[in-house]
Enzyme design. Structure first.
Site, PDB file in Angstrom:
ATOM      1  N   GLU A  32       0.888  -1.173   0.000  1.00  0.00           N
ATOM      2  CA  GLU A  32       0.000   0.000   0.000  1.00  0.00           C
ATOM      3  C   GLU A  32       0.917   1.211   0.000  1.00  0.00           C
ATOM      4  O   GLU A  32       1.605   1.480   0.984  1.00  0.00           O
ATOM      5  CB  GLU A  32      -0.892  -0.028   1.253  1.00  0.00           C
ATOM      6  CG  GLU A  32      -1.777   1.194   1.390  1.00  0.00           C
ATOM      7  CD  GLU A  32      -2.500   1.230   2.751  1.00  0.00           C
ATOM      8  OE1 GLU A  32      -2.854   0.165   3.301  1.00  0.00           O
ATOM      9  OE2 GLU A  32      -2.682   2.350   3.272  1.00  0.00           O
ATOM     10  N   ARG A  59       1.016  10.077   1.146  1.00  0.00           N
ATOM     11  CA  ARG A  59       1.621  11.052   2.075  1.00  0.00           C
ATOM     12  C   ARG A  59       2.887  11.633   1.479  1.00  0.00           C
ATOM     13  O   ARG A  59       3.401  12.635   1.942  1.00  0.00           O
ATOM     14  CB  ARG A  59       1.984  10.350   3.387  1.00  0.00           C
ATOM     15  CG  ARG A  59       0.793  10.139   4.265  1.00  0.00           C
ATOM     16  CD  ARG A  59       1.147   9.254   5.420  1.00  0.00           C
ATOM     17  NE  ARG A  59       0.133   8.262   5.564  1.00  0.00           N
ATOM     18  CZ  ARG A  59       0.093   7.374   6.532  1.00  0.00           C
ATOM     19  NH1 ARG A  59       1.035   7.346   7.441  1.00  0.00           N
ATOM     20  NH2 ARG A  59      -0.884   6.511   6.594  1.00  0.00           N
ATOM     21  N   THR A  98      -3.741   6.249   1.970  1.00  0.00           N
ATOM     22  CA  THR A  98      -3.943   7.650   2.371  1.00  0.00           C
ATOM     23  C   THR A  98      -4.514   8.455   1.199  1.00  0.00           C
ATOM     24  O   THR A  98      -4.098   9.585   0.934  1.00  0.00           O
ATOM     25  CB  THR A  98      -2.642   8.295   2.918  1.00  0.00           C
ATOM     26  OG1 THR A  98      -1.933   7.349   3.713  1.00  0.00           O
ATOM     27  CG2 THR A  98      -2.948   9.500   3.788  1.00  0.00           C
ATOM     28  N   LYS A 141     -10.739  -1.426   5.871  1.00  0.00           N
ATOM     29  CA  LYS A 141      -9.542  -1.170   6.670  1.00  0.00           C
ATOM     30  C   LYS A 141     -10.037  -0.789   8.065  1.00  0.00           C
ATOM     31  O   LYS A 141     -10.954   0.045   8.196  1.00  0.00           O
ATOM     32  CB  LYS A 141      -8.751  -0.017   6.056  1.00  0.00           C
ATOM     33  CG  LYS A 141      -7.612   0.481   6.936  1.00  0.00           C
ATOM     34  CD  LYS A 141      -6.671   1.373   6.160  1.00  0.00           C
ATOM     35  CE  LYS A 141      -5.639   2.014   7.065  1.00  0.00           C
ATOM     36  NZ  LYS A 141      -4.439   2.464   6.365  1.00  0.00           N
TER      37      LYS A 141
HETATM   38  C1  3PG Z   1      -1.530   3.664   8.035  1.00  0.00           C
HETATM   39  O1  3PG Z   1      -1.646   4.695   7.453  1.00  0.00           O
HETATM   40  O2  3PG Z   1      -2.121   2.653   7.646  1.00  0.00           O
HETATM   41  C2  3PG Z   1      -0.756   3.658   9.294  1.00  0.00           C
HETATM   42  O3  3PG Z   1      -0.103   4.847   9.488  1.00  0.00           O
HETATM   43  C3  3PG Z   1       0.186   2.535   9.453  1.00  0.00           C
HETATM   44  O4  3PG Z   1       0.304   2.398  10.807  1.00  0.00           O
HETATM   45  P1  3PG Z   1       1.655   1.893  11.485  1.00  0.00           P
HETATM   46  O5  3PG Z   1       2.709   2.850  11.060  1.00  0.00           O
HETATM   47  O6  3PG Z   1       1.373   1.956  12.970  1.00  0.00           O
HETATM   48  O7  3PG Z   1       1.908   0.499  10.992  1.00  0.00           O
END
Ligand code: 3PG
Length: 214
Positions: free
Chosen positions: A42, A46, A70, A130
């Site tokens: 994924e 960002r 995101t 999700k």
């Molecule tokens: C996401 O956007 O899915 C999370 O920021 C991932 O979370 P993690 O960094 O705690 O694995």
């Protein structure tokens, strides 16, 4: 042939990636993930070069399933699809984005944690959500509680997942796969520690395998 969501579920973990320098790192990262038995990613919007990263990862490993994370706007959905993204992940539940993805026939995994989110996802006919941010929203206990009124969903918890708690999630059949950045941290990527990334992927896949056997 398994559907894309079934293939993701079989892999069991989905690395959540922020790539600051796709030209330098995308191909090597894709190869490191595939070598570790995790041919899925994924790639989050960002970072400005997310679409380019998706394109480069697909070029390097065409068999890999690459999605966009995101995603906040329809423009980003378009950019992700044009780059070759095979699924879209949004942090929250946005009915407009869900409808837009359905109209474009691209899989969408919206971030859901509340009965209201789940109900909206039910009305939209979705099957996999999700669950974000997983640990901070109540973790597996909350996922189980949500599954009582909404047993039709499988979820991809993401947020706070690591090698330490992965097993406690993936052993439950409600879990399609777990998302996480622990195997693709900024330190690992910027340090180009590809072998370490491959090793963390191998360990993750082994945890998934054992948890699902037991
Ligand atoms: C996401 O956007 O899915 C999370 O920021 C991932 O979370 P993690 O960094 O705690 O694995």
């Amino acid at each position: 042939m398994a559907t894309l969501l079934e293939q993701i579920s079989q892999i069991g973990v989905v690395p959540v990636i922020k790539l600051d320098n796709p030209t330098r790192d995308a191909a090597a990262l894709a190869k490191a993930l595939c070598a570790g038995g995790v041919p899925v990613a994924e790639v989050t919007f960002r970072a400005a070069g997310a679409a380019e990263a998706i394109r480069l990862m697909k070029d390097a490993c065409p068999e890999m399933i690459v999605g966009a994370g995101t995603v906040l706007t329809t423009e980003q959905v378009d950019a992700a699809c044009e780059a070759g993204a095979q699924f879209i992940v949004t942090p929250g539940y946005d009915p407009e984005l869900v409808a837009y993805c359905q109209q474009k026939q691209i899989i969408i995994l919206p971030g859901c944690t509340t009965p209201t989110d789940y109900h909206a996802a039910y009305k939209a006919g979705l099957s996999v959500l999700k669950f974000f941010p997983a640990e901070q929203s109540g973790g597996m206990d909350k996922i189980k509680a949500m599954s009582a009124p909404f047993p039709m969903f499988k979820v991809m918890p993401t947020g706070g997942i690591s090698l330490k708690n992965l097993e406690s999630y993936v052993k439950n059949p409600i879990i399609a796969a777990c998302g996480g950045s622990y195997m693709v941290t900024a330190d690992l990527i910027n340090g180009q520690k590809w072998d370490e990334i491959t090793d963390l992927c191998r360990k993750s896949v082994e945890i998934v395998r054992q948890a699902r056997q037991g």
